[in-house]
Design a protein around this motif. Structure first.
Motif, PDB file in Angstrom:
ATOM      1  N   ILE A 287       0.853  -1.194   0.000  1.00  0.00           N
ATOM      2  CA  ILE A 287       0.000   0.000   0.000  1.00  0.00           C
ATOM      3  C   ILE A 287       0.887   1.241   0.000  1.00  0.00           C
ATOM      4  CG2 ILE A 287      -1.754   1.315   1.258  1.00  0.00           C
ATOM      5  CD1 ILE A 287      -2.657  -1.358   2.511  1.00  0.00           C
ATOM      6  N   VAL A 288       0.651   2.132  -0.962  1.00  0.00           N
ATOM      7  CA  VAL A 288       1.353   3.412  -1.036  1.00  0.00           C
ATOM      8  C   VAL A 288       0.317   4.517  -0.821  1.00  0.00           C
ATOM      9  CG1 VAL A 288       2.665   4.989  -2.504  1.00  0.00           C
ATOM     10  CG2 VAL A 288       3.081   2.518  -2.636  1.00  0.00           C
ATOM     11  N   ALA A 289       0.568   5.385   0.153  1.00  0.00           N
ATOM     12  CA  ALA A 289      -0.369   6.467   0.463  1.00  0.00           C
ATOM     13  C   ALA A 289       0.248   7.814   0.118  1.00  0.00           C
ATOM     14  CB  ALA A 289      -0.751   6.425   1.934  1.00  0.00           C
ATOM     15  N   ILE A 290      -0.568   8.653  -0.540  1.00  0.00           N
ATOM     16  CA  ILE A 290      -0.146  10.020  -0.865  1.00  0.00           C
ATOM     17  C   ILE A 290      -1.166  10.965  -0.250  1.00  0.00           C
ATOM     18  CG2 ILE A 290       0.361  11.668  -2.707  1.00  0.00           C
ATOM     19  CD1 ILE A 290       0.777   9.210  -4.559  1.00  0.00           C
ATOM     20  N   ASN A 291      -0.721  11.765   0.707  1.00  0.00           N
ATOM     21  CA  ASN A 291      -1.646  12.663   1.402  1.00  0.00           C
ATOM     22  C   ASN A 291      -0.848  13.815   2.011  1.00  0.00           C
ATOM     23  OD1 ASN A 291      -3.655  13.723   3.406  1.00  0.00           O
ATOM     24  ND2 ASN A 291      -4.817  11.927   2.721  1.00  0.00           N
ATOM     25  N   LYS A 292      -1.393  15.010   1.950  1.00  0.00           N
ATOM     26  CA  LYS A 292      -0.662  16.159   2.494  1.00  0.00           C
ATOM     27  C   LYS A 292      -0.779  16.267   4.007  1.00  0.00           C
ATOM     28  CE  LYS A 292      -4.375  19.491   1.516  1.00  0.00           C
ATOM     29  NZ  LYS A 292      -4.720  20.718   0.746  1.00  0.00           N
ATOM     30  N   ASP A 293      -1.682  15.471   4.608  1.00  0.00           N
ATOM     31  CA  ASP A 293      -1.838  15.458   6.066  1.00  0.00           C
ATOM     32  C   ASP A 293      -0.984  14.334   6.652  1.00  0.00           C
ATOM     33  OD1 ASP A 293      -2.551  15.454   8.698  1.00  0.00           O
ATOM     34  OD2 ASP A 293      -4.649  14.855   8.370  1.00  0.00           O
ATOM     35  N   PRO A 294       0.099  14.653   7.347  1.00  0.00           N
ATOM     36  CA  PRO A 294       0.979  13.598   7.896  1.00  0.00           C
ATOM     37  C   PRO A 294       0.308  12.743   8.961  1.00  0.00           C
ATOM     38  CG  PRO A 294       1.606  15.748   8.754  1.00  0.00           C
ATOM     39  CD  PRO A 294       0.594  16.000   7.683  1.00  0.00           C
ATOM     40  N   GLU A 295      -0.821  13.216   9.500  1.00  0.00           N
ATOM     41  CA  GLU A 295      -1.536  12.473  10.534  1.00  0.00           C
ATOM     42  C   GLU A 295      -2.694  11.642   9.951  1.00  0.00           C
ATOM     43  OE1 GLU A 295      -0.417  12.428  13.608  1.00  0.00           O
ATOM     44  OE2 GLU A 295       1.168  13.821  12.960  1.00  0.00           O
ATOM     45  N   ALA A 296      -2.816  11.595   8.655  1.00  0.00           N
ATOM     46  CA  ALA A 296      -3.917  10.845   8.033  1.00  0.00           C
ATOM     47  C   ALA A 296      -3.854   9.372   8.428  1.00  0.00           C
ATOM     48  CB  ALA A 296      -3.860  10.977   6.517  1.00  0.00           C
ATOM     49  N   ASN A 297      -5.005   8.817   8.689  1.00  0.00           N
ATOM     50  CA  ASN A 297      -5.091   7.431   9.162  1.00  0.00           C
ATOM     51  C   ASN A 297      -4.558   6.430   8.141  1.00  0.00           C
ATOM     52  OD1 ASN A 297      -5.991   5.785  11.391  1.00  0.00           O
ATOM     53  ND2 ASN A 297      -7.563   4.968  10.039  1.00  0.00           N
ATOM     54  N   ILE A 298      -4.588   6.785   6.869  1.00  0.00           N
ATOM     55  CA  ILE A 298      -4.138   5.868   5.816  1.00  0.00           C
ATOM     56  C   ILE A 298      -2.670   5.487   5.999  1.00  0.00           C
ATOM     57  CG2 ILE A 298      -3.473   7.715   4.213  1.00  0.00           C
ATOM     58  CD1 ILE A 298      -5.218   4.423   3.218  1.00  0.00           C
ATOM     59  N   PHE A 299      -1.875   6.386   6.599  1.00  0.00           N
ATOM     60  CA  PHE A 299      -0.457   6.097   6.789  1.00  0.00           C
ATOM     61  C   PHE A 299      -0.223   4.968   7.794  1.00  0.00           C
ATOM     62  CE2 PHE A 299       0.121  10.631   5.312  1.00  0.00           C
ATOM     63  CZ  PHE A 299       0.733  10.292   4.109  1.00  0.00           C
ATOM     64  N   LYS A 300      -1.212   4.665   8.629  1.00  0.00           N
ATOM     65  CA  LYS A 300      -1.062   3.593   9.616  1.00  0.00           C
ATOM     66  C   LYS A 300      -1.055   2.213   8.972  1.00  0.00           C
ATOM     67  CE  LYS A 300      -3.263   6.240  13.351  1.00  0.00           C
ATOM     68  NZ  LYS A 300      -4.394   6.306  14.308  1.00  0.00           N
ATOM     69  N   VAL A 301      -1.655   2.106   7.795  1.00  0.00           N
ATOM     70  CA  VAL A 301      -1.683   0.797   7.114  1.00  0.00           C
ATOM     71  C   VAL A 301      -0.767   0.779   5.897  1.00  0.00           C
ATOM     72  CG1 VAL A 301      -4.036   0.330   7.876  1.00  0.00           C
ATOM     73  CG2 VAL A 301      -3.667   1.424   5.655  1.00  0.00           C
ATOM     74  N   ALA A 302      -0.215   1.943   5.531  1.00  0.00           N
ATOM     75  CA  ALA A 302       0.601   2.033   4.321  1.00  0.00           C
ATOM     76  C   ALA A 302       1.990   1.432   4.538  1.00  0.00           C
ATOM     77  CB  ALA A 302       0.725   3.486   3.882  1.00  0.00           C
ATOM     78  N   ASP A 303       2.502   0.781   3.504  1.00  0.00           N
ATOM     79  CA  ASP A 303       3.882   0.302   3.519  1.00  0.00           C
ATOM     80  C   ASP A 303       4.831   1.443   3.158  1.00  0.00           C
ATOM     81  OD1 ASP A 303       3.549  -2.783   3.781  1.00  0.00           O
ATOM     82  OD2 ASP A 303       2.118  -2.229   2.232  1.00  0.00           O
ATOM     83  N   TYR A 304       4.359   2.329   2.294  1.00  0.00           N
ATOM     84  CA  TYR A 304       5.135   3.506   1.900  1.00  0.00           C
ATOM     85  C   TYR A 304       4.210   4.714   1.917  1.00  0.00           C
ATOM     86  CZ  TYR A 304       8.319  -0.071   0.140  1.00  0.00           C
ATOM     87  OH  TYR A 304       9.142  -1.156   0.041  1.00  0.00           O
TER      88      TYR A 304
END
Length: 328
Positions: A287-304
């Protein structure tokens, strides 16, 4: 005790769906350990050509259930065909893809056979002589292993892309048994089949998916995701927030109330990571997540993770992939 492990060979537009081959690989492994045969079940009309190649992927036998009333899928017709065949031959297990058609058919057939049914499975193995399934719970936050110890046949729906496609054994043939079906009275009437034409792979079977969320800001902005998807040979998905905002049609929705996917690579663009969305894609291999919010929940499951503006990052990725893949 039942005999044989069956795989329902779902087909569309004259082609066997990929999940069928994935299930055949798992069935073959189980059958070899149990000393059983593997049978594929094809239901349709003039569908004999679909049997070619299934033996190479592990089938010992192919039941070809034919009737002109089965030319298109109906719940009544296909349920009677599969349940009737199962009652006659008493298989040990029946696997179906966890697709729209597979989920509908599996529930009906399980009820007819009074069989146990394990749904949305991501793994199949043999433990202590019993077929054991792995499936997600709590919206994908945890996984459990489940068995159906009493009811026979054991039935399960398998999530597409969750299991590997086996290497075909060239020249391996399967016995084809043609069965004349008696579909009886079919209450459903198919008036029209409407298909959306696309050069991209189907969302649930795609190896790569590029998805957009509320951060896309407008429907026309999905074009930058489509450009990246076309370079990668990927499908394009969307979060529920994007669909609710009118940025994308429901057919593209990934999540608990949309489609569940398990691609090799999932690129989430402007998606916050609501639990509803994670439930539909958390089993992706990378999973690669692109988001301008560093606290976005998606980053908790992202590999990158890439913290940045997707409108700057995605076009850069598209250009780099074009160079890497020689598509400039």
């Amino acid at each position: 005790m039942g005999k044989g492990i069956w795989v329902y060979a779902e087909h569309k537009d004259g082609k066997i769906k990929k999940v069928t081959y994935e299930m055949l690989g798992a069935a073959r492994q189980l059958a070899d350990r149990l000393g059983e045969e593997v049978a594929a079940v094809i239901i349709g009309h003039n569908a004999g050509g679909l049997a070619a190649g299934l033996g190479e992927y592990g089938a010992d036998k192919i039941y070809l259930v034919e009737h002109e009333a089965l030319a298109v899928y109906t719940t009544d017709g296909y349920t009677r065909a599969l349940a009737g065949l199962a009652k006659e031959h008493q298989p040990l297990a029946i696997f179906l893809g966890c697709t729209v058609q597979g989920r509908d058919l599996a529930a009906q057939v399980a009820q007819r056979l009074q069989a146990g049914l394990c749904t949305d499975c991501t793994g199949v193995e043999l433990q202590d002589g019993q077929i054991t399934f792995t499936r997600p719970i709590y919206a994908g936050k945890a996984f459990v292993q489940a068995r159906i110890p009493e009811a026979r046949p054991v039935m399960a729906t398998i999530r597409p892309n969750a299991l590997p496609v086996p290497q075909p054994v060239a020249g391996r043939a399967a016995e084809v048994v043609t069965v004349a079906a008696e579909p009886g009275d079919i209450r459903q009437i198919v008036r029209e089949m409407v298909r959306q034409v696309s050069s991209r792979p189907e969302l649930t079977e795609a190896d790569i998916i590029v998805s957009g969320g509320r951060g896309m800001k407008a429907a026309e902005n999905f074009r930058i995701l489509e450009e990246l998807a076309d370079v990668l040979g990927a499908a394009v998905g969307a979060s529920r927030a994007a669909v609710d905002a009118g940025y994308a049609p429901h057919s593209m929705q990934v999540g608990q109330t949309g489609k569940t996917v398990s691609p090799q690579l999932y690129i989430a663009c402007g998606i916050s990571g609501a639990i509803q969305h994670l439930a539909g894609m958390s089993s992706s291999k990378v999973i690669v997540a692109i988001n301008k919010d560093p606290e976005a929940n998606i980053f908790k499951v992202a590999d990158y993770g890439i913290v940045g503006d997707l409108f700057e990052v995605v076009p850069l990725l598209t250009q780099e992939f074009k160079k890497l893949l020689g598509k400039e």
